[in-house]
Design a protein around this motif. Structure first.
Motif, PDB file in Angstrom:
ATOM      1  N   ILE A 204       0.792  14.446   5.141  1.00 36.06           N
ATOM      2  CA  ILE A 204      -0.099  15.566   4.877  1.00 36.06           C
ATOM      3  C   ILE A 204      -0.572  16.176   6.198  1.00 36.06           C
ATOM      4  CG2 ILE A 204      -0.846  14.644   2.665  1.00 36.06           C
ATOM      5  CD1 ILE A 204      -3.510  13.875   3.972  1.00 36.06           C
ATOM      6  N   ALA A 205      -0.921  17.440   6.126  1.00 36.50           N
ATOM      7  CA  ALA A 205      -1.507  18.146   7.268  1.00 36.50           C
ATOM      8  C   ALA A 205      -2.858  18.692   6.823  1.00 36.50           C
ATOM      9  CB  ALA A 205      -0.598  19.282   7.711  1.00 36.50           C
ATOM     10  N   LEU A 206      -3.782  18.754   7.754  1.00 37.61           N
ATOM     11  CA  LEU A 206      -5.089  19.358   7.468  1.00 37.61           C
ATOM     12  C   LEU A 206      -5.079  20.778   8.011  1.00 37.61           C
ATOM     13  CD1 LEU A 206      -7.464  16.366   8.330  1.00 37.61           C
ATOM     14  CD2 LEU A 206      -6.661  17.105   6.073  1.00 37.61           C
ATOM     15  N   GLY A 207      -4.105  21.557   7.565  1.00 39.07           N
ATOM     16  CA  GLY A 207      -3.969  22.926   8.039  1.00 39.07           C
ATOM     17  C   GLY A 207      -3.040  23.006   9.234  1.00 39.07           C
ATOM     18  N   SER A 208      -2.859  24.197   9.725  1.00 40.06           N
ATOM     19  CA  SER A 208      -1.912  24.392  10.834  1.00 40.06           C
ATOM     20  C   SER A 208      -2.589  24.365  12.197  1.00 40.06           C
ATOM     21  CB  SER A 208      -1.165  25.708  10.641  1.00 40.06           C
ATOM     22  OG  SER A 208      -2.082  26.776  10.545  1.00 40.06           O
ATOM     23  N   LEU A 209      -3.900  24.252  12.233  1.00 39.38           N
ATOM     24  CA  LEU A 209      -4.599  24.173  13.505  1.00 39.38           C
ATOM     25  C   LEU A 209      -4.583  22.735  14.017  1.00 39.38           C
ATOM     26  CD1 LEU A 209      -7.713  26.357  12.592  1.00 39.38           C
ATOM     27  CD2 LEU A 209      -5.696  27.056  13.880  1.00 39.38           C
ATOM     28  N   THR A 210      -4.742  22.574  15.305  1.00 45.94           N
ATOM     29  CA  THR A 210      -4.855  21.245  15.895  1.00 45.94           C
ATOM     30  C   THR A 210      -6.329  20.854  15.923  1.00 45.94           C
ATOM     31  OG1 THR A 210      -2.925  21.635  17.270  1.00 45.94           O
ATOM     32  CG2 THR A 210      -4.406  19.867  17.956  1.00 45.94           C
ATOM     33  N   TRP A 211      -6.624  19.642  15.452  1.00 46.30           N
ATOM     34  CA  TRP A 211      -8.003  19.155  15.368  1.00 46.30           C
ATOM     35  C   TRP A 211      -8.185  17.937  16.242  1.00 46.30           C
ATOM     36  CZ3 TRP A 211     -11.406  22.107  12.884  1.00 46.30           C
ATOM     37  CH2 TRP A 211     -10.919  23.020  11.935  1.00 46.30           C
ATOM     38  N   PRO A 212      -9.386  17.750  16.806  1.00 47.57           N
ATOM     39  CA  PRO A 212      -9.666  16.498  17.524  1.00 47.57           C
ATOM     40  C   PRO A 212      -9.554  15.324  16.555  1.00 47.57           C
ATOM     41  CG  PRO A 212     -11.414  18.118  17.906  1.00 47.57           C
ATOM     42  CD  PRO A 212     -10.524  18.666  16.827  1.00 47.57           C
ATOM     43  N   HIS A 213      -9.063  14.192  17.050  1.00 49.95           N
ATOM     44  CA  HIS A 213      -8.851  13.040  16.177  1.00 49.95           C
ATOM     45  C   HIS A 213     -10.133  12.591  15.484  1.00 49.95           C
ATOM     46  CE1 HIS A 213      -5.042  12.812  18.342  1.00 49.95           C
ATOM     47  NE2 HIS A 213      -4.624  12.287  17.226  1.00 49.95           N
ATOM     48  N   MET A 214     -11.253  12.685  16.153  1.00 49.07           N
ATOM     49  CA  MET A 214     -12.498  12.245  15.525  1.00 49.07           C
ATOM     50  C   MET A 214     -12.891  13.184  14.385  1.00 49.07           C
ATOM     51  SD  MET A 214     -12.794   9.566  17.052  1.00 49.07           S
ATOM     52  CE  MET A 214     -11.904   8.934  18.460  1.00 49.07           C
TER      53      MET A 214
ATOM     54  N   ALA B 240       0.833  -1.211   0.000  1.00 43.22           N
ATOM     55  CA  ALA B 240       0.000   0.000   0.000  1.00 43.22           C
ATOM     56  C   ALA B 240       0.863   1.254   0.000  1.00 43.22           C
ATOM     57  CB  ALA B 240      -0.908   0.017   1.229  1.00 43.22           C
ATOM     58  N   ALA B 241       0.359   2.280  -0.660  1.00 43.40           N
ATOM     59  CA  ALA B 241       0.948   3.613  -0.480  1.00 43.40           C
ATOM     60  C   ALA B 241       0.510   4.083   0.905  1.00 43.40           C
ATOM     61  CB  ALA B 241       0.432   4.564  -1.547  1.00 43.40           C
ATOM     62  N   LEU B 242       1.458   4.605   1.671  1.00 41.63           N
ATOM     63  CA  LEU B 242       1.158   5.005   3.049  1.00 41.63           C
ATOM     64  C   LEU B 242       1.153   6.524   3.157  1.00 41.63           C
ATOM     65  CD1 LEU B 242       0.659   4.390   6.019  1.00 41.63           C
ATOM     66  CD2 LEU B 242       3.139   4.177   6.308  1.00 41.63           C
ATOM     67  N   VAL B 243       0.023   7.054   3.557  1.00 42.77           N
ATOM     68  CA  VAL B 243      -0.146   8.491   3.768  1.00 42.77           C
ATOM     69  C   VAL B 243      -0.380   8.703   5.252  1.00 42.77           C
ATOM     70  CG1 VAL B 243      -1.497  10.542   3.187  1.00 42.77           C
ATOM     71  CG2 VAL B 243      -1.210   8.715   1.494  1.00 42.77           C
ATOM     72  N   VAL B 244       0.446   9.531   5.873  1.00 44.60           N
ATOM     73  CA  VAL B 244       0.255   9.802   7.300  1.00 44.60           C
ATOM     74  C   VAL B 244      -0.219  11.242   7.478  1.00 44.60           C
ATOM     75  CG1 VAL B 244       1.964   8.105   8.021  1.00 44.60           C
ATOM     76  CG2 VAL B 244       2.658  10.488   7.717  1.00 44.60           C
ATOM     77  N   LEU B 245      -1.054  11.438   8.470  1.00 44.65           N
ATOM     78  CA  LEU B 245      -1.494  12.780   8.824  1.00 44.65           C
ATOM     79  C   LEU B 245      -0.603  13.263   9.950  1.00 44.65           C
ATOM     80  CD1 LEU B 245      -4.093  11.331   7.521  1.00 44.65           C
ATOM     81  CD2 LEU B 245      -5.130  13.483   8.217  1.00 44.65           C
ATOM     82  N   ASP B 246       0.096  14.353   9.687  1.00 49.12           N
ATOM     83  CA  ASP B 246       1.087  14.849  10.633  1.00 49.12           C
ATOM     84  C   ASP B 246       1.087  16.371  10.579  1.00 49.12           C
ATOM     85  OD1 ASP B 246       3.567  14.271  12.338  1.00 49.12           O
ATOM     86  OD2 ASP B 246       4.372  15.603  10.793  1.00 49.12           O
ATOM     87  N   GLU B 247       1.228  16.975  11.748  1.00 48.72           N
ATOM     88  CA  GLU B 247       1.195  18.439  11.794  1.00 48.72           C
ATOM     89  C   GLU B 247       2.294  19.082  10.949  1.00 48.72           C
ATOM     90  OE1 GLU B 247       1.677  19.665  15.836  1.00 48.72           O
ATOM     91  OE2 GLU B 247       3.554  18.577  16.066  1.00 48.72           O
ATOM     92  N   ASN B 248       3.362  18.369  10.687  1.00 46.53           N
ATOM     93  CA  ASN B 248       4.453  18.900   9.862  1.00 46.53           C
ATOM     94  C   ASN B 248       4.345  18.453   8.402  1.00 46.53           C
ATOM     95  OD1 ASN B 248       5.806  20.233  12.055  1.00 46.53           O
ATOM     96  ND2 ASN B 248       6.370  18.195  12.776  1.00 46.53           N
TER      97      ASN B 248
END
Length: 151
Positions: free
Chosen positions: A116-126, A62-70
Protein backbone atom coordinates in the motif's frame (compact mmCIF):
# COMPACT_ATOMS: atom_id res chain seq x y z
CA UNK A 1 -1.65 -6.49 14.63
CA UNK A 2 1.87 -5.22 14.48
CA UNK A 3 3.52 -2.19 13.01
CA UNK A 4 7.12 -3.13 12.33
CA UNK A 5 9.35 -0.20 11.44
CA UNK A 6 12.97 0.70 10.96
CA UNK A 7 14.11 3.34 13.44
CA UNK A 8 13.05 4.48 16.86
CA UNK A 9 10.45 7.13 17.39
CA UNK A 10 11.43 9.90 19.79
CA UNK A 11 9.06 11.39 22.32
CA UNK A 12 7.11 14.21 20.72
CA UNK A 13 3.83 15.02 18.98
CA UNK A 14 4.09 12.13 16.51
CA UNK A 15 4.58 9.59 19.33
CA UNK A 16 1.70 11.15 21.25
CA UNK A 17 -0.61 10.67 18.25
CA UNK A 18 0.48 7.06 17.73
CA UNK A 19 -0.11 6.42 21.43
CA UNK A 20 -3.56 8.02 21.20
CA UNK A 21 -4.67 5.80 18.30
CA UNK A 22 -3.20 2.72 19.97
CA UNK A 23 -5.15 3.57 23.12
CA UNK A 24 -8.42 4.02 21.21
CA UNK A 25 -8.07 0.81 19.22
CA UNK A 26 -9.67 -2.26 20.82
CA UNK A 27 -7.57 -4.58 18.66
CA UNK A 28 -4.35 -5.64 20.33
CA UNK A 29 -1.62 -3.82 18.41
CA UNK A 30 2.07 -3.51 19.07
CA UNK A 31 4.82 -1.48 17.49
CA UNK A 32 8.14 -3.16 16.88
CA UNK A 33 10.92 -0.68 16.25
CA UNK A 34 14.11 -1.98 14.69
CA UNK A 35 17.15 0.13 15.42
CA UNK A 36 19.90 -0.30 12.86
CA UNK A 37 23.06 0.75 14.69
CA UNK A 38 25.48 0.68 11.77
CA UNK A 39 23.84 2.12 8.65
CA UNK A 40 27.10 1.96 6.65
CA UNK A 41 27.29 0.40 3.21
CA UNK A 42 25.36 0.97 0.02
CA UNK A 43 21.62 1.50 -0.04
CA UNK A 44 21.19 -2.05 -1.35
CA UNK A 45 23.27 -3.45 1.52
CA UNK A 46 21.31 -1.43 4.10
CA UNK A 47 17.99 -2.54 2.65
CA UNK A 48 19.10 -6.20 2.71
CA UNK A 49 20.18 -5.98 6.38
CA UNK A 50 16.96 -4.20 7.28
CA UNK A 51 14.93 -6.80 5.39
CA UNK A 52 16.39 -9.64 7.44
CA UNK A 53 15.39 -7.92 10.68
CA UNK A 54 11.98 -6.86 9.39
CA UNK A 55 11.04 -10.32 8.12
CA UNK A 56 12.31 -11.94 11.33
CA UNK A 57 9.89 -9.73 13.28
CA UNK A 58 6.82 -10.79 11.28
CA UNK A 59 4.80 -13.34 13.30
CA UNK A 60 4.33 -16.76 11.70
CA UNK A 61 1.20 -16.96 9.60
CA UNK A 62 0.62 -13.20 9.57
CA UNK A 63 -0.73 -11.35 6.58
CA UNK A 64 2.08 -9.01 5.57
CA UNK A 65 1.27 -5.49 4.43
CA UNK A 66 4.16 -3.30 3.32
CA UNK A 67 4.12 0.44 2.85
CA UNK A 68 5.78 1.22 -0.45
CA UNK A 69 5.70 4.21 -2.76
CA UNK A 70 4.65 1.90 -5.61
CA UNK A 71 1.90 0.29 -3.57
CA UNK A 72 -1.79 0.62 -4.19
CA UNK A 73 -3.63 3.71 -3.00
CA UNK A 74 -6.71 2.63 -1.10
CA UNK A 75 -9.76 4.50 0.03
CA UNK A 76 -10.37 3.96 3.73
CA UNK A 77 -13.36 1.65 3.16
CA UNK A 78 -11.30 -0.51 0.78
CA UNK A 79 -8.49 -0.70 3.32
CA UNK A 80 -10.97 -1.67 6.04
CA UNK A 81 -12.42 -4.30 3.70
CA UNK A 82 -8.99 -5.89 3.24
CA UNK A 83 -8.46 -6.10 6.98
CA UNK A 84 -11.96 -7.48 7.50
CA UNK A 85 -11.42 -10.09 4.78
CA UNK A 86 -8.18 -11.28 6.38
CA UNK A 87 -9.85 -11.52 9.76
CA UNK A 88 -12.77 -13.44 8.26
CA UNK A 89 -10.32 -15.74 6.45
CA UNK A 90 -8.79 -16.69 9.79
CA UNK A 91 -5.59 -14.70 9.83
CA UNK A 92 -4.76 -14.23 13.46
CA UNK A 93 -2.29 -11.44 12.84
CA UNK A 94 -1.66 -8.66 10.35
CA UNK A 95 1.83 -7.15 10.21
CA UNK A 96 2.42 -3.74 8.66
CA UNK A 97 6.02 -3.06 7.65
CA UNK A 98 7.59 0.38 7.22
CA UNK A 99 11.08 0.30 5.75
CA UNK A 100 14.01 2.62 6.20
CA UNK A 101 14.92 5.76 4.29
CA UNK A 102 16.04 3.77 1.23
CA UNK A 103 12.81 1.80 0.98
CA UNK A 104 12.28 -1.95 1.20
CA UNK A 105 14.42 -4.77 -0.16
CA UNK A 106 12.90 -6.97 -2.86
CA UNK A 107 12.79 -9.90 -0.40
CA UNK A 108 10.26 -7.99 1.72
CA UNK A 109 8.27 -6.77 -1.28
CA UNK A 110 8.03 -10.27 -2.75
CA UNK A 111 6.82 -11.71 0.59
CA UNK A 112 4.09 -9.08 0.96
CA UNK A 113 0.43 -10.02 0.72
CA UNK A 114 -0.38 -6.40 0.01
CA UNK A 115 1.60 -3.29 -0.90
CA UNK A 116 0.00 0.00 0.00
CA UNK A 117 0.97 3.63 -0.48
CA UNK A 118 -0.19 6.60 1.57
CA UNK A 119 -0.52 8.75 -1.52
CA UNK A 120 2.08 9.80 -4.03
CA UNK A 121 3.87 12.27 -1.77
CA UNK A 122 6.93 11.32 0.27
CA UNK A 123 6.29 11.38 4.03
CA UNK A 124 8.67 11.32 7.00
CA UNK A 125 8.78 7.83 8.50
CA UNK A 126 7.48 9.05 11.84
CA UNK A 127 4.46 10.64 10.15
CA UNK A 128 3.83 7.37 8.30
CA UNK A 129 3.46 5.62 11.65
CA UNK A 130 0.91 8.21 12.74
CA UNK A 131 -1.03 7.99 9.47
CA UNK A 132 -0.98 4.19 9.48
CA UNK A 133 -2.12 4.06 13.11
CA UNK A 134 -4.97 6.40 12.28
CA UNK A 135 -6.00 4.32 9.27
CA UNK A 136 -5.97 1.12 11.32
CA UNK A 137 -8.20 2.82 13.90
CA UNK A 138 -10.41 4.13 11.08
CA UNK A 139 -10.61 0.60 9.62
CA UNK A 140 -11.79 -0.68 12.98
CA UNK A 141 -14.42 2.07 13.11
CA UNK A 142 -15.65 1.20 9.60
CA UNK A 143 -15.78 -2.54 10.30
CA UNK A 144 -17.64 -2.10 13.58
CA UNK A 145 -19.93 0.72 12.45
CA UNK A 146 -18.44 3.22 14.90
CA UNK A 147 -19.33 6.84 14.00
CA UNK A 148 -15.65 7.94 13.79
CA UNK A 149 -15.63 7.40 10.02
CA UNK A 150 -17.98 9.39 7.85
CA UNK A 151 -18.23 9.19 4.08
Amino acid sequence: MSIIAIGRMQRGPEQALVDEYQKRLPWKTNIIEIDMKKPAGTAAERKKREAERLLAAVPDGAALVVLDENGKNFKSREFAGKIDNWQMAGYSHIAFVIGGADGLDSSVLSRADLKIALGSLTWPHMMVRVMLSEQIYRAWSIITGHPYHRD
